[in-house]
Write a protein that holds these residues in place. Structure first.
Motif, mmCIF file in Angstrom:
data_model
loop_
_atom_site.group_PDB
_atom_site.id
_atom_site.type_symbol
_atom_site.label_atom_id
_atom_site.label_comp_id
_atom_site.label_asym_id
_atom_site.label_seq_id
_atom_site.Cartn_x
_atom_site.Cartn_y
_atom_site.Cartn_z
ATOM 1 N N LEU A 260 0.840 -1.198 0.000
ATOM 2 C CA LEU A 260 0.000 0.000 0.000
ATOM 3 C C LEU A 260 0.875 1.246 0.000
ATOM 4 N N HIS B 282 -2.094 5.455 2.636
ATOM 5 C CA HIS B 282 -3.302 4.791 2.160
ATOM 6 C C HIS B 282 -3.756 3.713 3.152
ATOM 7 N N ALA C 126 -6.631 -0.812 -0.367
ATOM 8 C CA ALA C 126 -6.393 -1.015 -1.793
ATOM 9 C C ALA C 126 -7.651 -1.601 -2.412
ATOM 10 N N TYR D 299 -6.495 5.782 -2.251
ATOM 11 C CA TYR D 299 -6.398 4.325 -2.165
ATOM 12 C C TYR D 299 -5.397 3.792 -3.187
ATOM 13 N N THR D 300 -4.814 2.649 -2.867
ATOM 14 C CA THR D 300 -3.900 1.960 -3.769
ATOM 15 C C THR D 300 -4.724 1.074 -4.698
ATOM 16 N N THR D 301 -4.288 0.950 -5.939
ATOM 17 C CA THR D 301 -5.051 0.184 -6.928
ATOM 18 C C THR D 301 -4.597 -1.272 -6.965
ATOM 19 N N LEU D 302 -5.584 -2.182 -6.900
ATOM 20 C CA LEU D 302 -5.304 -3.609 -6.999
ATOM 21 C C LEU D 302 -5.071 -4.016 -8.449
#
Length: 360
Positions: free
Chosen positions: A181, A185, A188, A289-292
């Motif tokens: 992450l 953040h 995710a 947010y972190t992207t998956l």
């Protein structure tokens, strides 16, 4: 007479003191936050509560199990443990009426060896935050809001994976759990603007993939957010959460604020694309947010009984999500065979799978 008068005075004083004591207790109780859960420890035979403790090799997974969909939750759990050699600890969140059902489902099936804890969610924490809506009442189930309260569930881990009960995991859960992450953040998610295959599915079923599909931009409260209505949304049905960061940023308080705002102003509605659990997440986590990896959340499988992905694409996906009204345990549904391979029949006979020929 003087004695009687003195007795009456003493009684009056005692009554006043009693009233003050009751008032104090009432005020103290009202000032305390409602407890989000009640824990019910049920560990697999031979496992120890210590397995729940913070360790590098234990992966905590949070999943809800409603009374009517316990079989779906068990299929999700089975798919997770069958595709990893990691040690997984499940926090199974349910309501009071389903605690025994979930426990018996585990104890009487091949899942009896899993490590888990059952938590009873307190729906009273939602009072004044969620209003009835008849368009899709299933989206108003109290367990849909468990994801808002992760730090208050008594989880002893710094991070956890949250998955909906209409999910099947085909990849190794430790790869999802191990995502890095970005600094600051707390979670995710998978963006709704990721894979071309997903775009095709979205167009075919008329799904919304932008903030305009979830928020009412006619309301001033929404305009004041300064979020472009054409900006890509994300799906909160699967995510990795940094519990420590979530707590530090008071994410739960922020989510509750927008739930209460909607209760007063109706800034979103379950008549729109994402119901009432998605919009607060979209607001609070906007640009934070972190992207998956999109293959870790291939979704929209439940939005149409006709629109299908290619089989080769689904075979390479790490996680499948039947979000939408057409669930793989009911008919009609698409790609139900990929879900059914992980289904474990309900030993009590409550959870029934329906198929085209009428057989269960």
């Amino acid at each position: 007479m003087p004695l009687l008068k003195k007795i009456n005075q003493v009684l009056v004083v005692l009554l006043v003191l009693l009233a003050c004591l009751l008032l104090h207790i009432s005020l103290k109780a009202s000032s305390q936050p409602k407890k989000v859960y009640r824990q019910s420890h049920h560990f697999a035979a031979g496992s120890l509560p210590a397995a729940e403790a913070e360790t590098d090799d234990v992966i905590p997974v949070i999943i809800c199990a409603s009374e009517e969909r316990t079989g779906a939750s068990m299929a999700t759990i089975n798919s997770i443990i069958s595709n990893t050699d990691a040690s997984v600890f499940f926090y199974i969140v349910t309501l009071r009426d389903a605690v025994k059902i979930a426990r018996r489902y585990i104890e009487r099936t091949m899942l009896k060896g899993i490590q888990y804890k059952i938590l009873e969610f307190n729906p009273m924490v939602l009072r004044g935050k969620v209003k009835p809506d008849s368009s899709r009442p299933d989206l108003l189930h109290p367990l849909n809001f468990v994801r808002f309260y992760l730090p208050l569930l008594g989880i002893s881990h710094r991070r956890a994976v949250y998955v909906d009960d209409d999910v099947i995991v085909q990849g190794d859960i430790k790869d999802l759990y191990g995502i890095k992450l970005k600094a600051g953040h707390a979670a995710a998610f998978a963006s709704d603007c990721d894979l071309p295959s997903t775009h095709e599915m979205v167009r075919s079923v008329g799904m919304q993939t932008t903030y305009m599909g979830f928020l009412d931009y006619r309301k001033q409260e929404v305009k004041d957010l300064g979020i472009n209505p054409n900006e890509c949304s994300f799906n909160p049905g699967v995510f990795v959460a940094d519990i420590t960061e979530w707590r530090r940023q008071k994410i739960t308080k922020q989510l509750e604020k927008w739930m209460e705002e909607n209760f007063r102003q109706n800034i979103y509605s379950s008549a729109m694309a994402g119901g009432v659990a998605t919009p607060p997440m979209l607001i609070v986590f906007h640009d934070r947010y972190t992207t998956l990896d999109p293959l870790w959340h291939v979704r929209h499988l439940g939005w149409s009984p006709d629109a299908r992905y290619s089989e080769s694409f689904l075979q390479g996906a790490h996680l499948l999500h039947w979000n939408g009204p057409f669930k793989p345990w009911n008919y009609p549904a698409v790609h139900w065979n990929l879900w059914e391979r992980w289904f474990i029949p309900d030993p009590s006979g409550r959870f029934v799978v329906t198929r085209p020929d009428g057989d269960s």
